[in-house]
Each structure stands twice: as C-alpha cells, then as structure tokens.
Design a protein around this motif. Structure first.
Motif, PDB file in Angstrom:
ATOM      1  N   THR A 191      16.245   2.646  -4.147  1.00  0.00           N
ATOM      2  CA  THR A 191      15.636   1.560  -3.375  1.00  0.00           C
ATOM      3  C   THR A 191      14.994   0.534  -4.292  1.00  0.00           C
ATOM      4  O   THR A 191      14.007  -0.086  -3.943  1.00  0.00           O
ATOM      5  CB  THR A 191      14.575   2.124  -2.413  1.00  0.00           C
ATOM      6  OG1 THR A 191      13.581   2.805  -3.170  1.00  0.00           O
ATOM      7  CG2 THR A 191      15.194   3.072  -1.413  1.00  0.00           C
ATOM      8  N   LYS A 235       3.380  -1.326  -3.640  1.00  0.00           N
ATOM      9  CA  LYS A 235       4.636  -0.765  -4.096  1.00  0.00           C
ATOM     10  C   LYS A 235       5.037  -1.420  -5.413  1.00  0.00           C
ATOM     11  O   LYS A 235       4.858  -2.623  -5.608  1.00  0.00           O
ATOM     12  CB  LYS A 235       5.732  -0.965  -3.051  1.00  0.00           C
ATOM     13  CG  LYS A 235       5.895   0.189  -2.078  1.00  0.00           C
ATOM     14  CD  LYS A 235       7.166   0.033  -1.270  1.00  0.00           C
ATOM     15  CE  LYS A 235       7.405   1.260  -0.394  1.00  0.00           C
ATOM     16  NZ  LYS A 235       8.663   1.146   0.372  1.00  0.00           N
ATOM     17  N   ASP A 267      11.469   2.356  -5.661  1.00  0.00           N
ATOM     18  CA  ASP A 267      10.160   1.766  -5.429  1.00  0.00           C
ATOM     19  C   ASP A 267       9.190   2.882  -5.039  1.00  0.00           C
ATOM     20  O   ASP A 267       9.567   3.841  -4.351  1.00  0.00           O
ATOM     21  CB  ASP A 267      10.213   0.738  -4.307  1.00  0.00           C
ATOM     22  CG  ASP A 267      10.982  -0.514  -4.703  1.00  0.00           C
ATOM     23  OD1 ASP A 267      11.229  -0.680  -5.917  1.00  0.00           O
ATOM     24  OD2 ASP A 267      11.339  -1.302  -3.814  1.00  0.00           O
ATOM     25  N   ALA A 268       7.958   2.761  -5.472  1.00  0.00           N
ATOM     26  CA  ALA A 268       6.957   3.779  -5.161  1.00  0.00           C
ATOM     27  C   ALA A 268       5.604   3.124  -4.937  1.00  0.00           C
ATOM     28  O   ALA A 268       5.258   2.128  -5.588  1.00  0.00           O
ATOM     29  CB  ALA A 268       6.850   4.797  -6.298  1.00  0.00           C
ATOM     30  N   TRP A 269       4.856   3.669  -3.989  1.00  0.00           N
ATOM     31  CA  TRP A 269       3.472   3.259  -3.802  1.00  0.00           C
ATOM     32  C   TRP A 269       2.640   3.783  -4.968  1.00  0.00           C
ATOM     33  O   TRP A 269       2.810   4.924  -5.392  1.00  0.00           O
ATOM     34  CB  TRP A 269       2.913   3.837  -2.509  1.00  0.00           C
ATOM     35  CG  TRP A 269       3.581   3.352  -1.259  1.00  0.00           C
ATOM     36  CD1 TRP A 269       4.633   3.927  -0.609  1.00  0.00           C
ATOM     37  CD2 TRP A 269       3.215   2.202  -0.494  1.00  0.00           C
ATOM     38  NE1 TRP A 269       4.962   3.213   0.511  1.00  0.00           N
ATOM     39  CE2 TRP A 269       4.105   2.140   0.615  1.00  0.00           C
ATOM     40  CE3 TRP A 269       2.226   1.224  -0.623  1.00  0.00           C
ATOM     41  CZ2 TRP A 269       4.038   1.145   1.566  1.00  0.00           C
ATOM     42  CZ3 TRP A 269       2.167   0.220   0.332  1.00  0.00           C
ATOM     43  CH2 TRP A 269       3.053   0.178   1.405  1.00  0.00           C
ATOM     44  N   HIS A 295       6.836  12.923  -3.221  1.00  0.00           N
ATOM     45  CA  HIS A 295       7.656  12.489  -2.088  1.00  0.00           C
ATOM     46  C   HIS A 295       6.788  12.581  -0.834  1.00  0.00           C
ATOM     47  O   HIS A 295       6.040  13.543  -0.654  1.00  0.00           O
ATOM     48  CB  HIS A 295       8.876  13.392  -1.912  1.00  0.00           C
ATOM     49  CG  HIS A 295       9.833  13.357  -3.061  1.00  0.00           C
ATOM     50  ND1 HIS A 295      11.111  12.880  -2.946  1.00  0.00           N
ATOM     51  CD2 HIS A 295       9.695  13.723  -4.353  1.00  0.00           C
ATOM     52  CE1 HIS A 295      11.725  12.969  -4.112  1.00  0.00           C
ATOM     53  NE2 HIS A 295      10.886  13.490  -4.981  1.00  0.00           N
ATOM     54  N   ASP A 329       4.042  10.259   7.663  1.00  0.00           N
ATOM     55  CA  ASP A 329       3.277   9.025   7.484  1.00  0.00           C
ATOM     56  C   ASP A 329       1.844   9.337   7.043  1.00  0.00           C
ATOM     57  O   ASP A 329       1.194  10.244   7.570  1.00  0.00           O
ATOM     58  CB  ASP A 329       3.236   8.222   8.783  1.00  0.00           C
ATOM     59  CG  ASP A 329       4.597   7.646   9.156  1.00  0.00           C
ATOM     60  OD1 ASP A 329       5.556   7.858   8.380  1.00  0.00           O
ATOM     61  OD2 ASP A 329       4.696   7.009  10.219  1.00  0.00           O
ATOM     62  N   ILE A 352       1.717   4.574   4.413  1.00  0.00           N
ATOM     63  CA  ILE A 352       2.781   5.054   3.542  1.00  0.00           C
ATOM     64  C   ILE A 352       3.680   5.934   4.403  1.00  0.00           C
ATOM     65  O   ILE A 352       3.227   6.930   4.973  1.00  0.00           O
ATOM     66  CB  ILE A 352       2.194   5.829   2.351  1.00  0.00           C
ATOM     67  CG1 ILE A 352       1.275   4.892   1.540  1.00  0.00           C
ATOM     68  CG2 ILE A 352       3.288   6.390   1.475  1.00  0.00           C
ATOM     69  CD1 ILE A 352       0.495   5.581   0.445  1.00  0.00           C
ATOM     70  N   GLU A 353       4.943   5.567   4.527  1.00  0.00           N
ATOM     71  CA  GLU A 353       5.818   6.188   5.511  1.00  0.00           C
ATOM     72  C   GLU A 353       6.589   7.370   4.942  1.00  0.00           C
ATOM     73  O   GLU A 353       6.859   7.454   3.740  1.00  0.00           O
ATOM     74  CB  GLU A 353       6.807   5.146   6.043  1.00  0.00           C
ATOM     75  CG  GLU A 353       6.129   3.986   6.772  1.00  0.00           C
ATOM     76  CD  GLU A 353       7.128   2.964   7.275  1.00  0.00           C
ATOM     77  OE1 GLU A 353       8.317   3.051   6.877  1.00  0.00           O
ATOM     78  OE2 GLU A 353       6.726   2.086   8.050  1.00  0.00           O
ATOM     79  N   ASP A 381       9.103   7.729   1.748  1.00  0.00           N
ATOM     80  CA  ASP A 381       8.694   6.913   0.606  1.00  0.00           C
ATOM     81  C   ASP A 381       8.353   7.796  -0.595  1.00  0.00           C
ATOM     82  O   ASP A 381       8.202   9.012  -0.482  1.00  0.00           O
ATOM     83  CB  ASP A 381       7.467   6.069   0.969  1.00  0.00           C
ATOM     84  CG  ASP A 381       7.802   4.896   1.867  1.00  0.00           C
ATOM     85  OD1 ASP A 381       9.001   4.614   2.054  1.00  0.00           O
ATOM     86  OD2 ASP A 381       6.860   4.261   2.393  1.00  0.00           O
ATOM     87  N   TYR A 382       8.187   7.126  -1.740  1.00  0.00           N
ATOM     88  CA  TYR A 382       7.715   7.784  -2.952  1.00  0.00           C
ATOM     89  C   TYR A 382       6.308   7.268  -3.263  1.00  0.00           C
ATOM     90  O   TYR A 382       5.959   6.131  -2.920  1.00  0.00           O
ATOM     91  CB  TYR A 382       8.634   7.500  -4.138  1.00  0.00           C
ATOM     92  CG  TYR A 382      10.027   8.053  -3.985  1.00  0.00           C
ATOM     93  CD1 TYR A 382      10.317   9.361  -4.344  1.00  0.00           C
ATOM     94  CD2 TYR A 382      11.060   7.257  -3.479  1.00  0.00           C
ATOM     95  CE1 TYR A 382      11.603   9.876  -4.210  1.00  0.00           C
ATOM     96  CE2 TYR A 382      12.341   7.756  -3.345  1.00  0.00           C
ATOM     97  CZ  TYR A 382      12.609   9.071  -3.713  1.00  0.00           C
ATOM     98  OH  TYR A 382      13.881   9.566  -3.568  1.00  0.00           O
ATOM     99  N   LEU A 383       5.535   8.100  -3.933  1.00  0.00           N
ATOM    100  CA  LEU A 383       4.146   7.743  -4.231  1.00  0.00           C
ATOM    101  C   LEU A 383       3.781   8.257  -5.616  1.00  0.00           C
ATOM    102  O   LEU A 383       4.225   9.335  -6.027  1.00  0.00           O
ATOM    103  CB  LEU A 383       3.228   8.368  -3.174  1.00  0.00           C
ATOM    104  CG  LEU A 383       1.710   8.178  -3.299  1.00  0.00           C
ATOM    105  CD1 LEU A 383       1.067   8.127  -1.912  1.00  0.00           C
ATOM    106  CD2 LEU A 383       1.057   9.311  -4.108  1.00  0.00           C
TER     107      LEU A 383
END
Length: 402
Positions: free
Chosen positions: A2, A37, A45-47, A294, A298, A306-307, A310-312
C-alpha cells in the motif's frame, strides 16, 4: 503493498551531529494532534504512534498483532505476511504467546536474576582485570561490551562459550536492515541447525541450564515444547540476550564520556547505578526503529481511527523523549526520577529478559567507571562509527584508553 509516494517517509535518519537523538521527524509527528501515516522501507504505509501515553495504550491493546518481526517495517526486502515460526515468542499473540511466556517467565524472574548477580559481577571484574593488564588503547566493544553479555547468556542457556564468535557474526547479519536476503537465509539456516543439535542434546541429557529447565518445565506444565519451538526460543534468547545489552554497554559509556558531569556524579554515588541504567535506557532507546504491529480491529487514537488491516509502528525512542512526560528529555540526567520509560516495550510483549539486562548494566555502571576512573576516548568523537543500519543501535567500535 500500500505504498503511497505522497506520504512522508518513516524517520530513520538521526539529526546530523546528534547521534544520541531520536531520528529526525519524530518530534513533528509527536506534535500532531493524531497519529500520522508514513511510507515505510518495507513498502507499506503505517501509522506512527509517537506520544508516550499513546504508545503505552496501543502496545497493551489486544487489537495489535505482533506477527511480523518487531522492526520489519524498515527492511525493504522483507516478506510481511510470511509464516510465523513455531515458538517465536516475539511474533505469536494471545493464548499461543501466553503459553510460551508461562514456560519461560520463571527463568527471568527478578529473584533468579538477582541470584545470578554475583556471577555477573565476577565476569565484569575479570574482564576489567584483563583490560588493565593489556593497557590502552583498546576497543571496549571487543574487549568488554560484547563478551560480557555473550558469556552471560551462553552460561544461562547452556551454550558452549567457544561457539560465541559464530553466533555473534550470525546475529549481526540478522539484525541488519540491509543484509543480503540470501545471506540472511543462509545464516538463519545455520543457526537453526546449530540450535537443533543443542536442543536434542539437552533433551537427551538434562543439565542445570535454562534450555534444560525450559524443556522440563514444559513437560511439567503439560506444555511439551516441540524441537522447532525450542530451537526458535533458543535462538531468540541467544540473539536478544547479547545484542541489546552489548550495544547498551558501549553506547552508554560513550554517552557518559560525552557528559563528564554525569559520569562524575555516577562515580561519586555508585548507588545511582540503578537510576542511571533506567535513564540511559530512556535516553538511548537502542531498539531504534520502534515496534511494528498489524492492526486486527479498529483502534481510536486521538482524533484518528486506526482501522483493522492497517499497519502501526510504536516509536519507542520518540515516546521516551516526550516532553509532556519527561522534563528536558534531551538532557541526560543519571539521577532522573519519575515516569517509567518504554525502552523494553510495554504490554504483553514487554521484554522478557529486562531484569537480566538491568543486572548486567547496573554491575557495569558500578564497576567499570570506578575501577578505571580515567577512562576516555582514544580517538576524536567524530571518528566513532554508529550502527545506523542495525535494528539495535550502537557503535561499531569504541576505542578507549586511560
């Protein structure tokens, strides 16, 4: 993938001339109302969560999965969705994680680590004796910072110390962010074969060492660990047990030599060793790229959500320099009191071996600087080379004299 070329890049570079400061860009991310992000070297992409309280909140949230290795986001060639190795306490979640931790926790309990303190102190004194007999200049990494934790973890695990050179070289490859993927595979396979042989030997002939006790405890708890699980556990403990502490010893020494007032305060009051260790863990945060997660459900975080999917990244070094929590965070203060740092992470995956690291670092801080009070750099500071390309921050060498 992404990847979004319009997003800012994940911060990996430290400010020019400030090798102890967290990567440039963290401060701006931390000052925003909500997490942002970024585009990571791994191609996703990651938060980035960078405030102290937010980092602690997300790391204890069960909606975060650790199924990737802790810092996969900074490795360009990594396969993020690869299968998790059996027994990987760093990557499994929930019941699987609690099962492994239950078997291992006793080995790293405060009481057991304190009982090992005299042995750690003896090893440190023996290496200081050898340094004094050799005379300066000497590379503190090679002569002291690396062998101490290597010998400690080898003794605890029951790994023959004469094999240390091989696993030190191999672990350096595995914590590099730009190692050749084929080399990483070759090194990982060799370590797996080595540890499998050791595990099978321990199964056949138990001794008074950590691997033997873990095998026995698993049986007693009805959690019989398989050979692949024991191999992964052994490799994880072997690498983590010397990489982080060795780098902390050398990097802390350099930081203290750059702050002679703080070093003198520590020499004058050896009882400050415990607080000095916590302060340097906060100040240096050697897990320099944070923890990659990972998102499985949410998570509200500030003004953002952060859904799931997504990655964080929990930016440990940014959190440890959060001025809302730590007064003058960019100043090294060996007597600092107050909030606990997150250098060991937080939540269910908080570092299992942190008490061992504390014992080793406290004994180093109590002994090294007192026994060699004139310790100083043998080269200009500008000549020191830092491990910018390693998951664990440190120095490549530290030439010192006295």
């Amino acid at each position: 993938m992404t990847e979004n070329a319009t997003r800012p890049a994940f911060p990996t570079q430290r400010p020019s001339g400030c090798p102890f400061d967290p990567a440039s860009g963290y401060a701006a991310l931390r000052d925003r109302e909500a997490p942002s992000k970024v585009s990571t070297p791994a191609g996703v992409d990651a938060w980035v969560v960078s405030r102290y309280n937010d980092v602690r909140t997300v790391l204890r949230d069960p909606a975060l999965s650790s199924r990737s290795a802790p810092s996969d986001h900074v490795i360009a060639a990594v396969e993020l969705d690869r299968e998790v190795e059996s027994g990987s306490i760093l990557q499994v979640d929930g019941l699987a994680h609690r099962r492994l931790r239950r078997v291992l926790a006793t080995e790293f309990a405060v009481k057991r680590m304190e009982a090992y303190r005299p042995r750690v102190a003896k090893l440190i004194d023996e290496h200081i004796d050898a340094m004094l007999a050799h005379g300066g200049p000497i590379d503190l990494v090679e002569a002291f910072a690396l062998p101490i934790p290597s010998l400690v973890i080898c003794e605890l695990l029951g790994v023959p110390y004469e094999d240390r050179a091989e696993f030190q070289e191999r672990s350096a490859v595995l914590v590099s962010i730009d190692a050749d993927p084929d080399e990483v595979t070759r090194v990982a396979d060799a370590l797996n074969q080595y540890m499998a042989g050791l595990v099978m030997a321990k199964q056949a002939d138990r001794a008074d060492d950590m691997l033997s006790r873990v095998i026995t405890r698993g049986e007693e708890l009805g959690e019989n660990l398989t050979i692949p699980e024991l191999v992964t556990i052994g490799i994880t403990l072997l690498i983590a047990g010397h990489e982080t502490t060795a780098n902390m010893i050398a990097l802390s020494t350099l930081a203290l030599l750059r702050e002679p007032g703080q070093l003198e305060a520590l020499r004058a009051k050896p009882e400050l060793a415990a607080t000095a260790v916590e302060e340097l863990l906060r100040y240096l945060s050697v897990i320099q790229f944070g923890l990659f997660r990972h998102v499985t459900d949410d998570i509200p975080s500030g003004a953002a959500t952060i859904e799931a999917g997504d990655y964080l990244v929990a930016a440990l070094s940014a959190a440890n320099w959060d001025a809302e929590v730590f007064e003058n965070p960019g100043e090294l203060d060996v007597a600092r009191q107050g909030s606990a740092h997150v250098a060991f992470g937080f939540g269910p995956h908080q570092c299992l071996g942190q008490q061992l690291a504390r014992v080793e670092l406290q004994e180093v801080f109590t002994r090294l600087y007192a026994r060699i009070p004139t310790l100083r750099l043998a080269v200009p500071f500008d000549e020191i080379k830092f491990k910018d390309n390693s998951l664990v921050y440190g120095v490549q060498a530290l030439p010192v004299t006295w």
